[in-house]
Design a protein around this motif. Structure first.
Motif, PDB file in Angstrom:
ATOM      1  N   ARG A 163      -9.307  14.025   2.024  1.00 29.83           N
ATOM      2  CA  ARG A 163      -9.918  13.109   2.931  1.00 29.83           C
ATOM      3  C   ARG A 163     -10.032  13.904   4.015  1.00 29.83           C
ATOM      4  O   ARG A 163      -9.565  14.563   4.371  1.00 29.83           O
ATOM      5  CB  ARG A 163      -9.272  11.976   3.055  1.00 29.83           C
ATOM      6  N   THR A 172      -6.925   4.027  -2.468  1.00 31.87           N
ATOM      7  CA  THR A 172      -7.845   3.132  -1.660  1.00 31.87           C
ATOM      8  C   THR A 172      -8.293   2.012  -2.446  1.00 31.87           C
ATOM      9  O   THR A 172      -9.429   1.346  -1.943  1.00 31.87           O
ATOM     10  CB  THR A 172      -9.014   3.925  -1.113  1.00 31.87           C
ATOM     11  N   ASP A 179      -6.799   8.366   6.888  1.00 28.18           N
ATOM     12  CA  ASP A 179      -6.242   7.329   5.938  1.00 28.18           C
ATOM     13  C   ASP A 179      -4.948   8.078   5.024  1.00 28.18           C
ATOM     14  O   ASP A 179      -5.271   9.023   4.417  1.00 28.18           O
ATOM     15  CB  ASP A 179      -7.364   6.984   4.887  1.00 28.18           C
ATOM     16  N   ASN A 238      -5.308  14.947   4.268  1.00 27.10           N
ATOM     17  CA  ASN A 238      -6.189  14.439   5.103  1.00 27.10           C
ATOM     18  C   ASN A 238      -6.280  15.082   6.266  1.00 27.10           C
ATOM     19  O   ASN A 238      -5.866  16.133   6.486  1.00 27.10           O
ATOM     20  CB  ASN A 238      -6.093  12.830   5.149  1.00 27.10           C
ATOM     21  N   ARG A 288      -3.088   6.301   2.956  1.00 27.21           N
ATOM     22  CA  ARG A 288      -2.394   5.479   1.913  1.00 27.21           C
ATOM     23  C   ARG A 288      -2.694   6.635   0.649  1.00 27.21           C
ATOM     24  O   ARG A 288      -3.729   7.180   0.408  1.00 27.21           O
ATOM     25  CB  ARG A 288      -3.432   4.204   1.750  1.00 27.21           C
ATOM     26  N   ASN A 310     -10.464  11.875   6.916  1.00 28.49           N
ATOM     27  CA  ASN A 310     -10.193  10.940   8.056  1.00 28.49           C
ATOM     28  C   ASN A 310      -8.625  10.705   7.849  1.00 28.49           C
ATOM     29  O   ASN A 310      -8.025  11.516   7.390  1.00 28.49           O
ATOM     30  CB  ASN A 310     -10.808   9.514   7.690  1.00 28.49           C
ATOM     31  N   GLU A 318       0.929  -1.187  -0.175  1.00 27.06           N
ATOM     32  CA  GLU A 318      -0.101  -0.045   0.000  1.00 27.06           C
ATOM     33  C   GLU A 318       0.941   1.285   0.045  1.00 27.06           C
ATOM     34  O   GLU A 318       1.646   1.540   0.985  1.00 27.06           O
ATOM     35  CB  GLU A 318      -1.134   0.048   1.251  1.00 27.06           C
TER      36      GLU A 318
END
Ligand code: FAD
Ligand code: UDP
Length: 371
Positions: A181, A190, A185, A104, A187, A183, A87
């Motif tokens: 984003r 996704t 996350d 994010n 990465r 949140n 990832e």
């Protein structure tokens, strides 16, 4: 003496994903003979990887990370490789500090020095944004989502370095590739399937092109040999304007100089890729290959990318002028019913690897109905 022409059912120009998938399908399913002509001295197109003199697996044309939501694409490619779960992670270096990219909650909290809860992020961003009536370009798109301050820091100068154009001069589709984003996350993608080919892309291609019905001619521009070959159909994956000898003008592609350096240490940087988003740094990003391929070694090789308008064609520049010229070239292709134009260069489209594999499989299905 009259020389005999070489005879094939299909000639394919370019051994990248577009050319290789079609060569594989045509030879395997249709049982037809294919000649694959590639101007470079290797197969695998821009995804090409090899071991450097220090024993590190490097990507010659910049870091290539495989990711897809398509189970069809993943299943198809699984015929030719084992996979390693991976990832991708990217950090942005802004004024010498590191921030998660895509933007994010963590990026926003650090940048504004506040601690937002996840459910407060959307409202906070809304307050940063001015009302944008129309989304005409990449700047409109980003500013309407995250506001001017984050845009200026993370998009404006990086995009200028990458494309030689500011986001306001580029189609909204360019910066829309990068998610935003609320949140944590971190990465980069996704997608459902995020894996790297266990032995690398070149090994995957070798397996894909192993059918004896495929002949491969390396180190040849197709224009220098095509007159000596007879074929039923041509599949062209090179630059669209080159096919027509640039007779309507040149489409603009962005090129990149990849500068590789090996360091006698185990690790070079904090994440697989660091984007340098300030304009005063001359390169766009640094990739550290081992962190992408999962290789263990005592030394490490990194790649700095310097974008420019000179050199090999890598990225189609999606702006109004090019899109207009593209339209004219596309019209011309209709008169060449015997040629299929497919790929990042031949369609002048910003395809990811999985997208071009999906497209090639679709084109093959259509072709199979005719043969
Ligand atoms: P290519 O791979 O470019 O293949 C075209 C081939 O045609 C080339 O090998 C070329 O040499 C050959 N050719 C051209 N003209 C001629 C001629 N006249 N005669 C003979 N041969 C010719 N995608 C991802 O999914 N993930 C990533 O992380 C990612 N990173 C990227 C990073 C960079 C720097 C670049 C440039 C692209 C990246 N991509 C990535 C996109 C990916 O490279 C493309 O989706 C993929 O290469 C498209 O395959 P293709 O066959 O259309 O083109
Ligand atoms: N981008 C940016 N800052 C970043 C990362 C991306 O401004 O830190 C912009 C840039 O214009 C880039 C586009 O967003 O071309 C899409 O990003 P992506 O990572 O998809 O680009 P790629 O390197 O795959 O072409």
């Amino acid at each position: 003496m009259v020389l005999q022409k070489m005879k094939y059912d299909f000639v394919i120009v370019g051994a990248g994903f577009a050319g290789a998938v079609l060569a594989e399908r045509i030879s395997e399913v249709l049982k037809k003979r294919v000649l694959l002509i590639e101007k470079r001295d290797h197969i695998c197109g821009n995804c090409y990887d090899e071991y450097d003199e220090y024993g590190i697996l490097i990507h010659k044309y910049g870091p290539h990370i495989f990711h897809t939501n398509s189970s069809t694409v993943f299943k198809y490619l699984s015929n030719f490789t084992e996979w390693r779960k991976y990832e991708h992670k990217v950090l942005a270096k802004y004024n010498n500090e590191l921030f998660p990219i895509p933007i994010n909650r963590l990026t926003i909290s650090k940048f504004f020095n506040i601690n937002l809860a996840e459910n407060e992020v959307e409202l906070f961003l809304k307050k940063q944004c001015e009302q944008t009536q129309k989304i005409d370009n990449s700047e409109d798109y980003v500013v309407s989502r995250i506001g001017q301050k984050l845009f200026d820091a993370f998009y404006k100068e990086y995009t200028y370095k990458q494309w030689g154009k500011y986001p306001a001069e580029l189609s909204a589709s360019v910066c829309r590739r990068l998610p935003i984003r609320s949140n944590d996350d971190s990465r980069y993608f996704t997608d459902k399937f995020q894996y790297m080919p266990a032995e690398g892309f070149s090994s995957l291609f070798k397996s894909m092109l192993s059918n004896p019905k495929i002949d491969i001619m390396l180190g040849k521009d197709y224009k220098s040999v095509i007159e000596n070959i007879s074929y039923k159909k041509l599949i062209y994956t090179g630059p669209l304007d080159y096919y027509f000898d640039y007779n309507l003008g040149k489409l603009n592609y962005r090129s990149i100089e990849f500068v590789l350096q090996n360091y006698k240490k185990v690790s070079f940087q904090e994440s697989p890729v660091v984007n340098y988003v300030n304009k005063y740094v001359p390169f766009t990003r640094i990739s550290e290959f081992k962190k992408i391929t999962g290789q263990f070694a005592d030394t490490t090789t990194i790649c700095k990318e310097f974008a420019s308008n000179k050199g090999e064609e890598y990225y189609p520049i999606i702006d109004a002028e090019n899109l207009q010229l593209l339209k004219k070239y596309k019209k011309k292709t209709r008169r060449f019913a015997n040629t299929i134009f497919i790929g990042r260069l031949a369609e002048f489209k910003y395809y990811n690897m999985d997208q071009i594999v999906a497209r090639a499989l679709k084109v093959f299905n259509h072709l199979a109905e005719q043969f």
